[in-house]
Enzyme design. Structure first.
Site, mmCIF file in Angstrom:
data_model
loop_
_atom_site.group_PDB
_atom_site.id
_atom_site.type_symbol
_atom_site.label_atom_id
_atom_site.label_comp_id
_atom_site.label_asym_id
_atom_site.label_seq_id
_atom_site.Cartn_x
_atom_site.Cartn_y
_atom_site.Cartn_z
ATOM 1 C CG ASP A 1 32.953 49.004 44.657
ATOM 2 O OD1 ASP A 1 33.211 48.601 43.518
ATOM 3 O OD2 ASP A 1 33.845 49.197 45.520
HETATM 4 C C1 LIG Z 1 36.399 40.142 49.843
HETATM 5 C C2 LIG Z 1 35.537 39.374 48.878
HETATM 6 C C3 LIG Z 1 35.156 39.903 47.656
HETATM 7 N N1 LIG Z 1 34.385 39.192 46.788
HETATM 8 C C4 LIG Z 1 33.981 39.744 45.484
HETATM 9 C C5 LIG Z 1 32.625 40.436 45.515
HETATM 10 C C6 LIG Z 1 32.674 41.294 44.275
HETATM 11 O O1 LIG Z 1 32.108 40.556 43.179
HETATM 12 C C7 LIG Z 1 34.160 41.517 44.038
HETATM 13 C C8 LIG Z 1 34.563 42.966 44.180
HETATM 14 O O2 LIG Z 1 34.358 43.631 42.981
HETATM 15 P P1 LIG Z 1 33.235 44.714 42.726
HETATM 16 O O3 LIG Z 1 33.837 45.784 41.880
HETATM 17 O O4 LIG Z 1 32.569 45.121 43.999
HETATM 18 O O5 LIG Z 1 32.131 43.934 41.882
HETATM 19 P P2 LIG Z 1 32.264 43.145 40.515
HETATM 20 O O6 LIG Z 1 33.214 43.829 39.589
HETATM 21 O O7 LIG Z 1 32.520 41.686 40.807
HETATM 22 O O8 LIG Z 1 30.781 43.226 39.950
HETATM 23 P P3 LIG Z 1 29.858 44.523 39.590
HETATM 24 O O9 LIG Z 1 30.665 45.776 39.701
HETATM 25 O O10 LIG Z 1 29.400 44.268 38.190
HETATM 26 O O11 LIG Z 1 28.728 44.458 40.573
HETATM 27 O O12 LIG Z 1 34.859 40.750 45.014
HETATM 28 C C9 LIG Z 1 33.948 37.913 47.116
HETATM 29 O O13 LIG Z 1 33.250 37.261 46.327
HETATM 30 N N2 LIG Z 1 34.295 37.390 48.336
HETATM 31 C C10 LIG Z 1 35.060 38.053 49.231
HETATM 32 O O14 LIG Z 1 35.339 37.512 50.328
#
Ligand SMILES: Cc1cn([C@H]2C[C@H](O)[C@@H](COP(=O)(O)OP(=O)(O)OP(=O)(O)O)O2)c(=O)[nH]c1=O
Length: 191
Positions: free
Chosen positions: A68
């Site tokens: 997460d």
């Molecule tokens: C800060 C930041 C976040 N993110 C993304 C990563 C995560 O996919 C998302 C945060 O949400 P999460 O809830 O961590 O993940 P998700 O809902 O995308 O997927 P899952 O729970 O099924 O694993 O933000 C980036 O891609 N780049 C960045 O610089």
């Protein structure tokens, strides 16, 4: 032993592939991501990674990998914006300041869980109207904690980070490889 990536995030799959790990199965977890009252960002991210790992169904001996990513401005948790207006509000809050990006990783095998958090600091420039409007129009804010992705256009707004680039993107690779190895996954034997 199978490896199940419990994630709907394409970034997590790509990052794992970067270190030569291809999961046998991808099963997105479905959990309530609402923070508890007064919950702080780091314990929140750690709780969610564990809850995701518990929510994914796996057979005996299977490894489940979940993560997460949470953006924290002080004690405040910035999740995935629900619309462009919320993304704009997040970017306005983050601009001109340093914030933290926490990615918690959890690996589960049966009832055992191995977990770690990666905490990075990120500085975002204050966005001009053109930058803000251009970024919002790109749609890249969608599905990303804090409303930006370091790996895309928003890289132009981030002059400084301290910590883990892969962690900011969604899966800290050093921590993840170490957790998988602890849980018995042959990280290097398959390379
Ligand atoms: C800060 C930041 C976040 N993110 C993304 C990563 C995560 O996919 C998302 C945060 O949400 P999460 O809830 O961590 O993940 P998700 O809902 O995308 O997927 P899952 O729970 O099924 O694993 O933000 C980036 O891609 N780049 C960045 O610089």
């Amino acid at each position: 032993m199978r490896l199940i990536l419990g994630s709907a995030s394409p970034r997590r799959k790509e990052l794992l592939a970067q270190i030569g790990i291809v999961p046998d199965l991808i099963l997105p977890p479905d959990i309530d991501e609402e923070p508890r009252k007064a919950e702080l960002p780091r314990p929140y991210a750690a709780r969610l990674a564990r809850e995701k790992a518990m929510a994914v169904e796996a057979g005996e001996g299977d490894l489940v990998l979940c993560a997460d990513t949470t953006v924290a401005l002080g004690r405040r948790i910035l999740g995935k914006p629900s619309d462009a207006a919320e993304a704009a509000a997040f970017l306005a809050l983050l601009g001109g300041r340093r914030h933290q990006v926490i990615t918690a990783v959890a690996v589960r095998c049966g009832a055992r869980i191995w977990a770690r958090e990666s905490v990075s600091a990120v500085k975002m420039k204050r966005l001009s109207d053109d930058e803000m409007n251009g970024y919002l129009a790109s749609g890249e804010w969608q599905g990303k904690a804090g409303g930006y992705g370091i790996q895309g256009l928003a890289g132009a707004f981030l002059p400084w980070i301290s910590g883990s680039y892969s962690g900011i993107m969604g899966l800290p690779l050093a921590e993840t490889a170490a957790l998988l190895a602890s849980a018995g996954w042959p990280v290097w034997r398959q390379a």
